[in-house]
Write a protein that holds these residues in place. Structure first.
Motif, mmCIF file in Angstrom:
data_model
loop_
_atom_site.group_PDB
_atom_site.id
_atom_site.type_symbol
_atom_site.label_atom_id
_atom_site.label_comp_id
_atom_site.label_asym_id
_atom_site.label_seq_id
_atom_site.Cartn_x
_atom_site.Cartn_y
_atom_site.Cartn_z
ATOM 1 N N ASP A 187 0.707 -1.374 -0.069
ATOM 2 C CA ASP A 187 -0.107 0.195 0.086
ATOM 3 C C ASP A 187 0.885 1.222 -0.144
ATOM 4 O O ASP A 187 0.295 2.366 0.245
ATOM 5 C CB ASP A 187 -1.012 -0.062 1.170
ATOM 6 N N GLU A 188 2.062 1.296 -0.499
ATOM 7 C CA GLU A 188 2.899 2.298 -0.378
ATOM 8 C C GLU A 188 3.240 2.348 -2.062
ATOM 9 O O GLU A 188 3.800 1.323 -2.712
ATOM 10 C CB GLU A 188 4.110 2.378 0.603
ATOM 11 N N ASP A 195 7.435 0.493 4.088
ATOM 12 C CA ASP A 195 7.698 0.131 2.698
ATOM 13 C C ASP A 195 8.157 1.405 1.879
ATOM 14 O O ASP A 195 7.465 2.401 2.046
ATOM 15 C CB ASP A 195 6.640 -0.614 1.930
HETATM 16 MG MG MG Z 1 2.926 -0.920 4.035
#
Ligand code: MG
Ligand code: AMP
Length: 347
Positions: A10-11, A310
């Motif tokens: 999710d990055e 991340d």
């Molecule tokens: Mg993440």
């Protein structure tokens, strides 16, 4: 210089690394706001957001630094969400074609493992190889929302997995606990904040997998134990005891991590210890591992906060660490590897 892309979860992230000076630039878009209302990462939404944000971040990187000095494109190949990885890998191949440079696939966990060394490199780039040599073999704890691993980096920069979790990851345990407590997402930082004013001995949560001869982790029992505890309490009671619940729960997670790390440290002579991954942001965990390393009389390397979650900086750095060819998959035939293990087949 290495241009790196990361999109395993999710990055969405881009970085440029210059081995002669360090990290030149890092651009990151966190999707937390997008997934927050769902209480977890929604793969399809994450994929679309990567597709939308890579052009924006790459344009920023190009406008701020230019791509003229790029000699290699690096990209996260796995582990991670397949569709998310595919956006990164396809973008990296397109960039490499346009820039007429090679593209290499980087193992995300291997990049986490080397992330604590980024700051060491920045201090004195020309002395890095000699400094690294003195710190190997290295014992590392990688703790994130999806992974919990004890690994060893040997003198040849190869990774051996010592142990993993049998069920939930440490970050996942914190996130699920936070959800039960009605806190925000992701839960780790919320638990840490509330824990500061709480009593860590107020509740006795299980530490799981206590045996010395097995270094695997297990966190599912802890989460269940919190649920049972909450069932015994009224809403008002839970609200009043939130700091104590958070402090006790966080302590249980950290004790479980530290105990296995200590057992591993006692089994072999390591030259240093390291901590990385999103949960490495946790202040108590950072203090605890520092204390253990001091007891063992070895240096400890903690990933800098911006390199814990991340990020593409660590992908670029791992690509450079692997410049001799270790564990790198390259070329236009590059595929995603969602289920990759940290050693990329060499562990
Ligand atoms: Mg993440
Ligand atoms: P990652 O999986 O590397 O993207 O990191 C996200 C994970 O790190 C989530 O499980 C978060 O709850 C956790 N996390 C982030 N900051 C903290 C913190 N300060 N304390 C504990 N866990 C954290």
């Amino acid at each position: 210089m290495i241009l790196a892309l990361e999109s395993s979860c999710d990055e969405t992230a881009v970085a440029i690394f210059n081995p002669a000076v360090g990290m030149v630039g890092e651009w990151i878009h966190s999707q937390i706001a997008l997934h927050e209302k769902h209480g977890g990462v929604v793969p399809d939404l994450a994929t679309r957001e990567h597709l939308r944000k890579f052009p924006v971040l790459l344009a920023q990187a190009r406008d701020e630094f230019g791509f003229a000095g790029i000699t290699r494109v690096a990209v996260t190949q796995g582990p991670g969400l397949a569709a998310c990885l595919a956006i990164g890998v396809a973008s990296a191949k397109a960039l490499a074609t346009a820039l007429k440079v090679p593209v290499v696939g980087i193992n995300h966990l291997r990049a986490h493992a080397f992330s604590p060394f980024i700051s060491l490199h920045a201090e004195s780039p020309e002395d890095f190889d000699a400094a690294l040599e003195k710190l190997l073999p290295h014992l590392a704890l990688i703790v994130s929302g999806g992974n919990t691993l004890l690994i060893e980096i040997d003198r040849n920069r190869r990774i051996r997995v010592i142990s993993t979790t049998r069920d939930d990851a440490a970050g996942e345990a914190l996130d699920k606990g936070a959800k039960l407590l009605g806190l925000g997402y992701p839960g780790g930082p919320f638990v840490e904040r509330l824990a500061r004013t709480g009593n860590a001995e107020a509740y006795d949560f299980p530490r799981g997998m206590g045996r010395r001869d097995n270094l695997d982790f297990s966190f599912s029992g802890l989460k269940t134990s919190l649920r049972y505890q909450l069932e015994k309490m009224s809403e008002a009671e839970v609200a009043a005891k939130l700091p104590d619940l958070c402090a006790s729960y966080q302590q249980a997670v950290i004790d479980a991590l530290m105990r296995k790390l200590k057992f591993a440290a006692e089994q072999q002579d390591y030259a240093s210890m390291g901590l990385s991954g999103g949960v490495a942001n946790n202040g108590l965990l950072r203090t605890s591992i520092t204390r253990l390393a001091n007891q063992q009389r070895i240096p400890v390397l903690l990933a800098a906060p911006r390199h814990t979650g991340d990020n593409a900086g660590m992908i670029a750095f791992a690509a450079w660490i692997d410049r001799t060819g270790v564990d790198v998959t390259s070329g236009m035939g590059l595929e995603i590897n969602p289920d990759a293990t940290p050693g990329n087949g060499t562990d």
